[in-house]
Design a protein around this motif. Structure first.
Motif, PDB file in Angstrom:
ATOM      1  N   SER A  36      33.444  40.759  19.027  1.00 64.11           N
ATOM      2  CA  SER A  36      32.579  40.474  17.617  1.00 64.11           C
ATOM      3  C   SER A  36      33.597  40.357  16.772  1.00 64.11           C
ATOM      4  CB  SER A  36      31.668  41.477  17.347  1.00 64.11           C
ATOM      5  OG  SER A  36      32.342  42.670  16.788  1.00 64.11           O
ATOM      6  N   THR A  37      33.387  39.684  15.478  1.00 65.79           N
ATOM      7  CA  THR A  37      34.540  39.429  14.372  1.00 65.79           C
ATOM      8  C   THR A  37      34.897  40.630  13.829  1.00 65.79           C
ATOM      9  OG1 THR A  37      32.582  39.049  13.069  1.00 65.79           O
ATOM     10  CG2 THR A  37      33.531  37.130  13.749  1.00 65.79           C
ATOM     11  N   ALA A  38      34.210  41.512  13.527  1.00 62.57           N
ATOM     12  CA  ALA A  38      34.718  42.648  12.742  1.00 62.57           C
ATOM     13  C   ALA A  38      35.877  43.296  13.735  1.00 62.57           C
ATOM     14  CB  ALA A  38      33.640  43.803  12.491  1.00 62.57           C
ATOM     15  N   ASP A  53      52.982  36.432  23.037  1.00 63.23           N
ATOM     16  CA  ASP A  53      51.896  37.518  23.711  1.00 63.23           C
ATOM     17  C   ASP A  53      51.015  38.262  22.810  1.00 63.23           C
ATOM     18  OD1 ASP A  53      54.490  38.748  26.114  1.00 63.23           O
ATOM     19  OD2 ASP A  53      53.173  36.887  26.236  1.00 63.23           O
ATOM     20  N   ALA A  54      51.542  38.692  21.884  1.00 62.50           N
ATOM     21  CA  ALA A  54      50.361  39.319  20.923  1.00 62.50           C
ATOM     22  C   ALA A  54      49.634  38.156  20.317  1.00 62.50           C
ATOM     23  CB  ALA A  54      51.342  39.821  19.785  1.00 62.50           C
ATOM     24  N   ARG A  79      40.827  38.039  22.489  1.00 62.15           N
ATOM     25  CA  ARG A  79      40.201  38.978  21.992  1.00 62.15           C
ATOM     26  C   ARG A  79      39.257  38.646  20.943  1.00 62.15           C
ATOM     27  NH1 ARG A  79      43.560  44.443  20.964  1.00 62.15           N
ATOM     28  NH2 ARG A  79      44.797  43.527  22.833  1.00 62.15           N
ATOM     29  N   THR A  80      39.645  37.630  20.288  1.00 59.50           N
ATOM     30  CA  THR A  80      38.648  36.972  19.056  1.00 59.50           C
ATOM     31  C   THR A  80      37.639  36.348  19.875  1.00 59.50           C
ATOM     32  OG1 THR A  80      40.312  35.029  18.728  1.00 59.50           O
ATOM     33  CG2 THR A  80      40.103  36.926  17.233  1.00 59.50           C
ATOM     34  N   TYR A 112      43.253  28.985  23.566  1.00 60.32           N
ATOM     35  CA  TYR A 112      42.059  29.321  24.265  1.00 60.32           C
ATOM     36  C   TYR A 112      40.545  28.708  23.688  1.00 60.32           C
ATOM     37  CZ  TYR A 112      45.380  31.356  27.540  1.00 60.32           C
ATOM     38  OH  TYR A 112      46.210  31.683  28.494  1.00 60.32           O
ATOM     39  N   TYR A 113      39.934  28.213  24.495  1.00 61.01           N
ATOM     40  CA  TYR A 113      38.557  28.115  24.010  1.00 61.01           C
ATOM     41  C   TYR A 113      37.717  28.573  25.220  1.00 61.01           C
ATOM     42  CZ  TYR A 113      38.482  23.700  26.605  1.00 61.01           C
ATOM     43  OH  TYR A 113      38.659  22.755  27.833  1.00 61.01           O
TER      44      TYR A 113
END
Lengths: 588, 188
Positions: free
Chosen positions: A371-373, A358-359, A366-367, B6-7
Motif C-alpha cells: 500500500s502507499t503508506a 538495486d535499491a 515494493r510500491t 516494472y509494471y
C-alpha cells in the motif's frame, strides 16, 4: 542523482590534461557526449565553444518561413509577415477580428463576413493583452507588416537612424574606395571575400591613416599597389589624410526635447515617476530590452514587436576549417548533410552504482505490491541506503558502448590528482580530509588497468547470441580481473562465492561493462569525482587522410588496396561523477 | 545495466503490435485512436478519441506513432475551434518516439517525432511542435504557438530557451527504445 560521465574538450589549449575535478571551475571544460563534435582531419574533440559558427539560413520561429539572407538585412532580422510578439509576456500574438455589431435586441450577432469584422487587432492568448490598448488596428487580417510599415517608418527612431546612415555614408564610401583601389588587380576573390576584405581594409586604412598622422614620415603602406592607377593612389593620400575628419553630426531632434517624443529620459520621466501608483505600470527591463531604441517607460505604452528570426548554423573545426555540422536547406528538417558528432566516434560511457540500482528496483517492486503508506516509508529507507556513505567501499559499473564499425581495445586510467603537499599520494589508504590545503582526494578508485576489447557496432540482428554473462570470470576475462585488482584483496575469483568487483564484467553486443571500486575515506565530503583517461586503439581500414584527396581519385584507391590496415590510437579524458557523499555523522 | 521499470502484469493490456495500454487509463472512442506499435499508455491517462469532427465516415481523432509513451495522468484532447460559425474538433497527430510526461494536458494539433514533453505541462490548442523539440517540465505553452525544430521551450508562457544539440534525434530515439525494453511486467 545518478552518476554522470562527462567528456573533456581541450578547446585548443596547449596542455591536454584536464583540470582536477574538485575545482569548481573545472566543469567548464567538461561536456556531455551529445554536445561534442569530432573532427576527422585533426582527430580531435571539439565542443560548442571552440567551433567556428556560420549561419546557413534564417527562419521565423513562428511562421517557419525561410527568409532569404537578402531580406534579412532589409527587415532588420525580424519577420516581415504577420508575426508579432506580445510586449508583456513575449507570447506570439494572433490576429482577431472585432466583435460583429450587436443587433441590439438580444439576438445572436449575424456574422457579416467569414473572416470577421474589421478592424482587426492583435491579441495575446496568455495575458489577454490586445493591441487596441496602444491603438494599433488593421484593416485586413493579412499583410500586417506592410500595414504597419508606414507607422514604423515615420517613427522618430527610424528617422534618426536614416539620418545617421546618410551622414556616415560618404565617409564609408570614401574609405572603401581608397582601399578597393589598393587591393584591386591581383586575384579575383569571390564577392563575399572581396567585400570582407574591403571592410577590413577600411579599418586598416583608417588605422594606418591615424598612424601616419601621429608619426611623421610613416607613409601609407601599399603592398599591392600597381603601377597603373597612380592618379588614384595619389588621390588616396589626400583622402586618407582627411579620413579621420568627419563633418560633425547634428541629430534631427534636440536631445533635451526628444523625451517628449518618447525616446526616454528627461523631465517627462521624472514627472511620470512622481505620480506613479503601481510598480507594475513601469515597463520592466526585460520588456524594454528587445527594442533597439529607447522604449516608453510605461508598460501601457509598449508596442507589439516583430518576432526576431532564428538561424540555422553550420559549424566548422577552428583549426582545419573542416565542416563538422552542415544542416539541410529546409528550415525545419532535422537531418544534416554533414554530421560529425562525437557520439559516432567516441565510445559512450555511462556509470552506475549497482547498489543504487538495486535499491531503486526494490523500492519500485515494493510500491507495486504494498500500500502507499508503507511504500513511502520503505522508499525513504531505500533512498538513504542508495547513497554513498563515507567510510565504505562501493563497486561501480562503467558501461562502454562502441559506436565504430571496428572493434576497439580500451584502456582506462584514473588520473592522479597532483598533490602540492609533500605527502606522497597513496592509493589504498583512506585519507582524512581535515586540512583543506592538502589536495589528496578523499577517496580511492581502482579500475582494471589492462586493456579490454569492445566489439564493433552492427545492426541488432547481426549480433550472434554470445552473451558472456559472467560474474565469475571466464578464461581471458579472469586475467584482467586479477591484474586490475588492488593487491591485498582475495584471490579466489573462480566459483569461490566472491563476486569479482574489478574488471570486465559483461560483454554483450557492442557494450562492455567494466567494474571498478571506490573506497571512500571516513572523513570524506563533497562529490566522488575523478578524471579518467580513456585510450583506445582500433584498426582502421580507411586510408590516412591525404591533403590532395580531390586530385588523385583512382590512384589513391589502388594505393589503398595495398596499404595494410593501420592501428590508430585515440585518447580522451572524462570526468566520472558518482554522486555526493553522505558524510558520517560525528557522534560527539 | 539498465534498471527495469516494472509494471503489474494485470494492469496493462498488450496488443499484438506491442502497444501496452493500462486498464486504468480512460480511453474514450478507441475506434478513432491509432497507436503505432510499441506505444505505452500509462495508468490514469485520459485520451479523448470521442471528440471527433462532425461528418460522415471514419475519422481519426488522435494518432500516435511508434515508441510513444503517454505518462500517468495525462489528458490528451483534440483542439477545437469555431470557424465561420461552425464549431469543430480538429484531429491530433503525434509522431514517433514522443514521450509525454505525467499530468500533462496536451491539446496540440501536431506533434512531430522525437519530441519530449515534460511533467505537468499544458500545451495549448493548435500548438505545432516540430521534430526533436523539447518542452521542459511545468511549462505552459499558450495556444497557437509554434515550437520550431530542435528547440527547448520552458517557462510560463513557454518561451524559446535554447537550441538542442544536433545529436538529439539519435539520443531521443535510443532513449525511447531503451525505455520500451526496460518496461517489463513484474510477475507476482
Amino acid at each position: 542523482m545518478p552518476p554522470t560521465v562527462d567528456y573533456h574538450c581541450p578547446c585548443l589549449s596547449r596542455s591536454a590534461l584536464p583540470p582536477p575535478p574538485h575545482l569548481p571551475s573545472s566543469s567548464f571544460n567538461f561536456h556531455a557526449l551529445n554536445e561534442l563534435f569530432f573532427c576527422e582531419e585533426c582527430d580531435a574533440v571539439r565542443c560548442n565553444r571552440c567551433v567556428s559558427v556560420e549561419v546557413s539560413g534564417y527562419y521565423c520561429p513562428n511562421c517557419l518561413f525561410e527568409v532569404p539572407s537578402a531580406s534579412v538585412r532589409a527587415e532588420k532580422n525580424r519577420c516581415a509577415r504577420n508575426c508579432f510578439m506580445c510586449p508583456d509576456c513575449r507570447n506570439t500574438l494572433s490576429v482577431v477580428p472585432s466583435d460583429p455589431p450587436d443587433p441590439g435586441d438580444g439576438r445572436m450577432a449575424i456574422p457579416i463576413s467569414t473572416i470577421g469584422e474589421p478592424p482587426f487587432f492583435l491579441y495575446c492568448n496568455h495575458c489577454r493583452w490586445d493591441s487596441a490598448e496602444v491603438g494599433i488596428t488593421f484593416e485586413k487580417p493579412t499583410g500586417l507588416a506592410a500595414q504597419l510599415q508606414k507607422f514604423e517608418d515615420s517613427a522618430p527612431d527610424s528617422l534618426e537612424f536614416e539620418r545617421l546612415k546618410e551622414h556616415f555614408e560618404p565617409v564609408i564610401r570614401a574609405s572603401s574606395l581608397s582601399s578597393s583601389t589598393t587591393t584591386a588587380p591581383a586575384a579575383h576573390p569571390s564577392s563575399a571575400a572581396h567585400s570582407h576584405r574591403v571592410r577590413t581594409n577600411s579599418i586598416t586604412a583608417a588605422a594606418s591613416a591615424a598612424l601616419a598622422r601621429d608619426i611623421p614620415g610613416v607613409g601609407k603602406h601599399n603592398p599591392l599597389a600597381r603601377s597603373g592607377n597612380r592618379a588614384g593612389a595619389g588621390g588616396n593620400k589626400d583622402k586618407t589624410a582627411n579620413q579621420d575628419e568627419m563633418p560633425e553630426y547634428r541629430s534631427r531632434v534636440d536631445v533635451t526635447s526628444a523625451s517628449k517624443l518618447g525616446s526616454g529620459g528627461g523631465e517627462i520621466d521624472v514627472e511620470y515617476m512622481r505620480h506613479l501608483e503601481n510598480v507594475g505600470e513601469v515597463a520592466s527591463l526585460e520588456q524594454r530590452w528587445m527594442n533597439s531604441w529607447a522604449t516608453p517607460l510605461q508598460a501601457a505604452e509598449l508596442k507589439p514587436l516583430r518576432i526576431p528570426l532564428h538561424s540555422k548554423r553550420s559549424k566548422r573545426c577552428p583549426v582545419c576549417a573542416h565542416i563538422l555540422i552542415k544542416p539541410e536547406q529546409k528550415a525545419q528538417s532535422v537531418r544534416y548533410k554533414i554530421k560529425l558528432v562525437a557520439s559516432n566516434y567516441l565510445p559512450a560511457i555511462t556509470a552506475a552504482l549497482p547498489h543504487q540500482q538495486d535499491a531503486v528496483g526494490d523500492s519500485s517492486k515494493r510500491t507495486l505490491s504494498k500500500s502507499t503508506a508503507a511504500a513511502a516509508v520503505a522508499a525513504e529507507e531505500e533512498r538513504s541506503a542508495a547513497g554513498i556513505h563515507a567510510g565504505k567501499t562501493y563497486p561501480f559499473h562503467l558501461a562502454l558502448t562502441n559506436m565504430l564499425y571496428d572493434p576497439i581495445q580500451v584502456r582506462l586510467t584514473v588520473q592522479r590528482v597532483h598533490a602540492p603537499a609533500a605527502l606522497p599520494p597513496s592509493s589504498g589508504r583512506a585519507s582524512p580530509d581535515k586540512a583543506p590545503t592538502t589536495r589528496r582526494p578523499p577517496f580511492a578508485v581502482s579500475l582494471p588497468s589492462s586493456s579490454f576489447p569492445i566489439a564493433a557496432f552492427a545492426e541488432a540482428w547481426e549480433y550472434e547470441d554470445d552473451e558472456d554473462d559472467d560474474m565469475f570470470g571466464l578464461d581471458d576475462d579472469d586475467e584482467f580481473g586479477i591484474a586490475g585488482r588492488v593487491a591485498g584483496r582475495d584471490k579466489d575469483a573462480r566459483g569461490a562465492g566472491k563476486v569479482k568487483m574489478v574488471g570486465v564484467l559483461e560483454k554483450k553486443a557492442n557494450v562492455t561493462v567494466v567494474g571498478g571500486e571506490v573506497v571512500i575515506g571516513k572523513e570524506a565530503r563533497g562529490n566522488v569525482k575523478f578524471n579518467m583517461l580513456v585510450s583506445y586503439t582500433y584498426r582502421s581500414d580507411d586510408p590516412a587522410p591525404s591533403e590532395s584527396n580531390d586530385a588523385d581519385g583512382p590512384p589513391s584507391r589502388a594505393a589503398v588496396a595495398n596499404k595494410p590496415p593501420e592501428i590508430k590510437t585515440f585518447a580522451f579524458y572524462t570526468v566520472v561523477d558518482l554522486g555526493p557523499i553522505i558524510p558520517r555523522e560525528e557522534s560527539r | 545495466m539498465d534498471a527495469p521499470i516494472y509494471y503489474s502484469k494485470t494492469e496493462f493490456i498488450e496488443t499484438d503490435t506491442g502497444n501496452k495500454v493500462s486498464r486504468r487509463a480512460t480511453i474514450a472512442g478507441p475506434q478513432n485512436i491509432i497507436l503505432g506499435g510499441k506505444t505505452i499508455i500509462s495508468s490514469n491517462a485520459i485520451i479523448r478519441g470521442d471528440l471527433r469532427r462532425t461528418g460522415a465516415g471514419h475519422a481519426v481523432v488522435i494518432s500516435l506513432g511508434r515508441y510513444c509513451v503517454v505518462g500517468e495522468g495525462c489528458v490528451m484532447r483534440p483542439p477545437y475551434k469555431t470557424y465561420r460559425g461552425n464549431f469543430n474538433y480538429y484531429p491530433m497527430k503525434i509522431g514517433d518516439h514522443v514521450h509525454i510526461g505525467a499530468n500533462s494536458v496536451v491539446e496540440a494539433a501536431t506533434i512531430g517525432s522525437h519530441v519530449e514533453i515534460g511533467k505537468n505541462c499544458v500545451i495549448g490548442k493548435f500548438t505545432i511542435i516540430k521534430d526533436c523539440a523539447r518542452v521542459a517540465d511545468n511549462t505552459i505553452v499558450p495556444p497557437n504557438t509554434v515550437i520550431p525544430a530542435l528547440a527547448l521551450f520552458a517557462g510560463s508562457p513557454g518561451r524559446f530557451v535554447e537550441d538542442l544539440p544536433e545529436s538529439t534525434q539519435e539520443t531521443v530515439e535510443a532513449q525511447t527504445k531503451r525505455y520500451y525494453t526496460r518496461f517489463q511486467p513484474l510477475d507476482r
